[in-house]
Enzyme design. Structure first.
Site, short mmCIF file in Angstrom:
data_model
loop_
_atom_site.label_atom_id
_atom_site.label_comp_id
_atom_site.label_asym_id
_atom_site.label_seq_id
_atom_site.Cartn_x
_atom_site.Cartn_y
_atom_site.Cartn_z
N LEU A 232 0.85 -1.19 0.00
CA LEU A 232 0.00 0.00 0.00
C LEU A 232 0.89 1.25 0.00
CD1 LEU A 232 -2.85 -1.01 2.45
CD2 LEU A 232 -2.59 -1.51 0.02
N GLY B 61 1.15 -5.18 1.19
CA GLY B 61 0.07 -5.22 0.21
C GLY B 61 0.45 -5.95 -1.06
N ASN C 263 4.57 -7.66 6.49
CA ASN C 263 5.49 -7.05 7.47
C ASN C 263 4.89 -5.87 8.21
OD1 ASN C 263 5.54 -5.65 4.94
ND2 ASN C 263 7.27 -4.48 5.68
N GLU C 264 3.58 -5.75 8.24
CA GLU C 264 2.93 -4.55 8.81
C GLU C 264 3.39 -4.20 10.21
OE1 GLU C 264 1.60 -6.73 6.89
OE2 GLU C 264 0.37 -5.72 5.40
C1 LIG Z 1 -3.38 -1.60 7.91
C2 LIG Z 1 -2.65 -1.19 6.69
C3 LIG Z 1 -1.95 -2.30 6.01
C4 LIG Z 1 -0.89 -2.06 5.23
C5 LIG Z 1 -0.22 -2.92 4.28
C6 LIG Z 1 0.87 -2.22 3.53
O1 LIG Z 1 1.10 -2.54 2.41
S1 LIG Z 1 1.76 -0.90 4.30
C7 LIG Z 1 3.16 -0.70 3.17
C8 LIG Z 1 4.28 -1.59 3.62
N1 LIG Z 1 5.35 -1.60 2.64
C9 LIG Z 1 6.64 -1.77 3.01
O2 LIG Z 1 6.98 -1.92 4.17
C10 LIG Z 1 7.64 -1.74 1.90
C11 LIG Z 1 8.47 -0.47 2.00
N2 LIG Z 1 9.41 -0.38 0.90
C12 LIG Z 1 10.55 -1.13 0.86
O3 LIG Z 1 10.83 -1.97 1.66
C13 LIG Z 1 11.47 -0.85 -0.32
O4 LIG Z 1 11.06 0.38 -0.91
C14 LIG Z 1 11.44 -1.94 -1.41
C15 LIG Z 1 10.01 -2.25 -1.83
C16 LIG Z 1 12.13 -3.20 -0.87
C17 LIG Z 1 12.22 -1.42 -2.64
O5 LIG Z 1 13.49 -0.98 -2.20
P1 LIG Z 1 14.35 -0.04 -3.17
O6 LIG Z 1 15.65 0.19 -2.46
O7 LIG Z 1 14.32 -0.57 -4.56
O8 LIG Z 1 13.54 1.33 -3.23
P2 LIG Z 1 13.49 2.45 -2.07
O9 LIG Z 1 13.26 1.83 -0.74
O10 LIG Z 1 14.63 3.38 -2.24
O11 LIG Z 1 12.11 3.22 -2.45
C18 LIG Z 1 12.05 4.01 -3.64
C19 LIG Z 1 11.10 5.14 -3.34
O12 LIG Z 1 9.79 4.60 -3.10
C20 LIG Z 1 9.33 5.00 -1.82
N3 LIG Z 1 8.52 3.91 -1.27
C21 LIG Z 1 8.93 2.65 -1.01
N4 LIG Z 1 7.91 1.90 -0.54
C22 LIG Z 1 6.82 2.72 -0.51
C23 LIG Z 1 5.45 2.54 -0.11
N5 LIG Z 1 4.97 1.37 0.33
N6 LIG Z 1 4.63 3.61 -0.19
C24 LIG Z 1 5.08 4.81 -0.65
N7 LIG Z 1 6.36 5.06 -1.05
C25 LIG Z 1 7.21 4.00 -0.97
C26 LIG Z 1 10.58 5.29 -1.01
O13 LIG Z 1 10.27 6.15 0.07
C27 LIG Z 1 11.45 5.91 -2.07
O14 LIG Z 1 11.00 7.24 -2.25
P3 LIG Z 1 12.00 8.39 -2.75
O15 LIG Z 1 11.17 9.63 -2.77
O16 LIG Z 1 12.47 7.92 -4.10
O17 LIG Z 1 13.11 8.41 -1.71
#
Ligand SMILES: CC/C=C/CC(=O)SCCNC(=O)CCNC(=O)[C@H](O)C(C)(C)COP(=O)(O)OP(=O)(O)OC[C@H]1O[C@@H](n2cnc3c(N)ncnc32)[C@H](O)[C@@H]1OP(=O)(O)O
Length: 279
Positions: A85, A130, A154-155
């Protein structure tokens, strides 16, 4: 979002005529009845309200077109299937937005989980939260054998809690005890671990994920549709009805939970940490 048609790929005739929206590419092959649906919301396919909306539109179009019996879900973004998400949709906004967003998250899960299509997740990148939920709604999951591609709900690592229908979907896949531990610890599994616990059905070399998905699809499509669809419905309807019966309450629960100062703070901190990671 409008459905856009793009030119057929060379030498493939009409059956490869692609369509889709800005964030969801659809590569249909009418000859085989299989469409490949690719998320394209760089950099990490975070499930924004726009992506959720476009995903639902494209899925509905494929479900209404009797030419198609199977869909492979995969990512057009390198190294990430979906980051889950979109955190920016869940912090710094207002209750009305949180309600609208959560309704779309529910809608996507409801449509995927009970879809009559054969759904296969070709997981070609990291698949947390998500993103993992989307793969769990599929009938079969294939994960690329790359130690960077972690998968799991991993929430709790973000200080939030996966709702009961996320939990139910995981329990239906890997069982209660494994889910209890995975959810409480916010476990992100390596491919070999994910295979071992049953979170994914196959782990293959990265360049074989799509071809493997296509051959598994052929096996599933060899089953008479009606019998398979009724069986899928029998397996999943109780889980779906649990949400259907309380959709509004679930939205209200989410809105009041996500609006808490403590939760907003942990989401902000988590987003900051993600950004620092690069620094
Ligand atoms: C009750 C509610 C339930 C919720 C369920 C959910 O889904 S909550 C969302 C949980 N998601 C995560 O914990 C994943 C977080 N992201 C990561 O671990 C890494 O981004 C990932 C996917 C492994 C990719 O890593 P990578 O090194 O390739 O990219 P980076 O981390 O540098 O991210 C790039 C830019 O994207 C932004 N971003 C990452 N994940 C999210 C996200 N879920 N939502 C919004 N934005 C996200 C990150 O901040 C970076 O932004 P930037 O402006 O380029 O610095």
């Amino acid at each position: 979002a409008t459905i856009r048609r793009t030119e057929p790929t060379a030498g493939s005739g009409d059956s490869a005529r692609r369509f889709g929206t800005q964030r969801v590419l659809v590569e249909p092959d009418a000859a085989s009845g299989v469409a490949v649906m690719k998320f394209k919301n760089p950099p990490v396919n975070s499930l924004s309200l726009e992506l959720l909306t476009e995903f639902i539109i494209s899925l509905e179009k494929l479900e209404n077109d009797k030419t198609f019996r199977g869909v492979i879900l995969t990512s057009d973004c390198p190294r990430v299937f979906s980051a889950g998400l979109d955190l920016t949709e869940m912090c710094g906004k207002n209750p009305a937005h949180y309600a609208e967003y959560w309704k779309a998250v529910q809608e996507l899960w409801l449509r995927l989980y009970l879809s009559n299509l054969v759904l296969i997740a070709a997981i070609n990148g990291a698949c947390p939260a998500g993103g993992c939920l989307i793969s769990l709604t599929c009938d079969y999951r294939i994960l690329a054998d790359n130690p960077k591609y972690l998968i799991g709900l991993n929430e709790t690592l973000l200080g939030i809690v996966a709702p009961f229908w996320f939990k139910d979907t995981l329990v239906n896949t890997i069982g209660h005890r494994a889910s209890e531990q995975a959810l409480q610890l916010g476990l992100l599994f390596l491919p070999a671990e994910a295979l071992q616990v049953g979170l994914v059905d196959q782990v293959v070399p990265e360049d074989q994920v799509l071809s493997t998905a296509l051959s598994v699809m052929a096996r599933w499509m060899a089953i008479p549709d009606h019998a398979r669809q009724l069986t899928k419905n029998m397996m999943r309807k109780t889980t779906v009805d649990r949400l259907v019966k309380q959709r509004d309450a679930d939205i209200q629960n989410f809105v009041s939970f996500i609006s808490r100062d403590s939760i907003q703070k942990s989401l902000q901190m988590y987003l900051e940490k993600l950004k620092q990671k690069k620094g």
